[in-house]
Write an enzyme that holds these catalytic residues in place. Sequence first.
Site, mmCIF file in Angstrom:
data_model
loop_
_atom_site.group_PDB
_atom_site.id
_atom_site.type_symbol
_atom_site.label_atom_id
_atom_site.label_comp_id
_atom_site.label_asym_id
_atom_site.label_seq_id
_atom_site.Cartn_x
_atom_site.Cartn_y
_atom_site.Cartn_z
ATOM 1 N N GLN A 238 0.732 -1.231 0.065
ATOM 2 C CA GLN A 238 -0.016 -0.085 0.083
ATOM 3 C C GLN A 238 0.968 1.147 0.086
ATOM 4 O O GLN A 238 1.762 1.170 0.736
ATOM 5 C CB GLN A 238 -1.000 0.060 1.228
ATOM 6 C CG GLN A 238 -2.094 0.677 0.931
ATOM 7 C CD GLN A 238 -3.291 0.268 2.048
ATOM 8 O OE1 GLN A 238 -3.160 -0.804 2.734
ATOM 9 N NE2 GLN A 238 -4.134 1.307 2.585
ATOM 10 N N SER B 154 3.810 -6.623 2.819
ATOM 11 C CA SER B 154 2.560 -6.483 3.350
ATOM 12 C C SER B 154 1.551 -7.088 2.492
ATOM 13 O O SER B 154 1.672 -8.048 2.081
ATOM 14 C CB SER B 154 2.470 -5.137 3.940
ATOM 15 O OG SER B 154 1.039 -4.784 4.608
ATOM 16 N N LEU B 155 0.872 -6.238 1.888
ATOM 17 C CA LEU B 155 -0.237 -6.489 0.945
ATOM 18 C C LEU B 155 0.424 -7.180 -0.419
ATOM 19 O O LEU B 155 0.213 -8.231 -0.662
ATOM 20 C CB LEU B 155 -1.061 -5.152 0.290
ATOM 21 C CG LEU B 155 -1.584 -5.138 -1.165
ATOM 22 C CD1 LEU B 155 -2.869 -6.147 -1.116
ATOM 23 C CD2 LEU B 155 -1.718 -3.965 -1.832
ATOM 24 N N ARG C 209 -9.404 -8.652 3.230
ATOM 25 C CA ARG C 209 -8.156 -8.126 4.185
ATOM 26 C C ARG C 209 -8.603 -6.610 4.213
ATOM 27 O O ARG C 209 -8.423 -6.129 5.324
ATOM 28 C CB ARG C 209 -6.935 -8.515 3.451
ATOM 29 C CG ARG C 209 -5.727 -7.934 4.022
ATOM 30 C CD ARG C 209 -4.380 -8.284 3.562
ATOM 31 N NE ARG C 209 -3.302 -8.251 4.107
ATOM 32 C CZ ARG C 209 -2.548 -6.869 4.226
ATOM 33 N NH1 ARG C 209 -2.826 -5.917 3.425
ATOM 34 N NH2 ARG C 209 -1.444 -6.411 4.654
ATOM 35 N N HIS D 267 -0.108 -3.866 11.150
ATOM 36 C CA HIS D 267 0.910 -4.717 11.728
ATOM 37 C C HIS D 267 1.180 -4.393 13.063
ATOM 38 O O HIS D 267 2.204 -4.201 13.496
ATOM 39 C CB HIS D 267 2.141 -4.341 10.779
ATOM 40 C CG HIS D 267 1.931 -4.921 9.356
ATOM 41 N ND1 HIS D 267 1.875 -6.097 8.948
ATOM 42 C CD2 HIS D 267 1.760 -4.085 8.272
ATOM 43 C CE1 HIS D 267 1.497 -6.182 7.343
ATOM 44 N NE2 HIS D 267 1.522 -4.783 7.226
ATOM 45 N N GLN E 128 0.591 -12.425 9.475
ATOM 46 C CA GLN E 128 1.002 -10.893 9.039
ATOM 47 C C GLN E 128 0.304 -9.600 9.763
ATOM 48 O O GLN E 128 0.972 -8.653 9.727
ATOM 49 C CB GLN E 128 1.080 -11.050 7.556
ATOM 50 C CG GLN E 128 1.828 -10.136 6.859
ATOM 51 C CD GLN E 128 1.068 -9.683 5.703
ATOM 52 O OE1 GLN E 128 0.170 -8.913 5.620
ATOM 53 N NE2 GLN E 128 1.708 -10.007 4.319
#
Length: 295
Positions: free
Chosen positions: A9, A88-89, A113, A195, A244
């Site tokens: 992101q 991440s993503l 998500r 996170h 995650q």
Amino acid sequence: MKAYVFPGQGAQYVGMGKDVYENDPIAKKLFEEANEILGFRITDLMFEGTEEDLKQTKVTQPAIFLHSVILAKTLGNSFQPEMTAGHSLGEFSALVAAGALSFEDGLKLVYQRALAMQKACEIKPSTMAAIVGLDDNIVEEVCDSIDDIVVAANYNCPGQLVISGTFEGIDKACELLKEKGAKRALKLPVGGAFHSPLMEPARAELADAINNTQFNIPICPVYQNADAKPQTDPANIKQNLIAQLTAPVRWTQTVQNMLADGADHFTEIGPGKVLQGLIKKIERSVTTEGISQLQ
């Protein structure tokens, strides 16, 4: 060894993916499939929307995923990864590109998500901040000393760590970290504390979806954020993907492990050049390149 990495992101921009859609029939078909799966024309927002449209988590995450994964698919037989990873993503993009997840299942999970994270952000207002110029252990010690939720969230490269937590906790941490000598302690324009433990409601919601999704053995190891290690076992991949949301993104450690395992050429697929920059800060001598448009 060739490593492919996928952004997270923040890399989005208006017009992303338009050239791929207009010039590659396979890409166009996949984009149209995505519109049907999501139930709205995400392509309109990606190609002609506003920056505000693209900033919405429920749009940003599937948009970046689609741009990355569809670009990888247009490479055809020239896409021969020996290892993949995503920030991440981007981990979802890496898993689909490596064949651990189908395109449809990957997109559905990314959208779930995004919605789950949006909801978690609304439950408890929270934020993130970038800390530049301090060793990781100093940042960790300061976060641990604060009587509020503040944690290390993204280990991006040596001397650059993003922290995540409540507004009060982040303000206090930024103040203390500046006193410790941080060159910068800057709050980020994000919707919540990604996170961190504040994402627990989203983690619980996404865990059900991940556990009910078919995962396959990928064509190459996928280095995951939660443990920074290469994974090929579907059960381990699922557990790391669930962890995650509340665990830190160990990007520095991931790249270091990929280098130790023989990676000497990194290609970032998707919007922006963020990961290329981070990789160069981790190991200046390594070769990096990016694919953000149709080749």
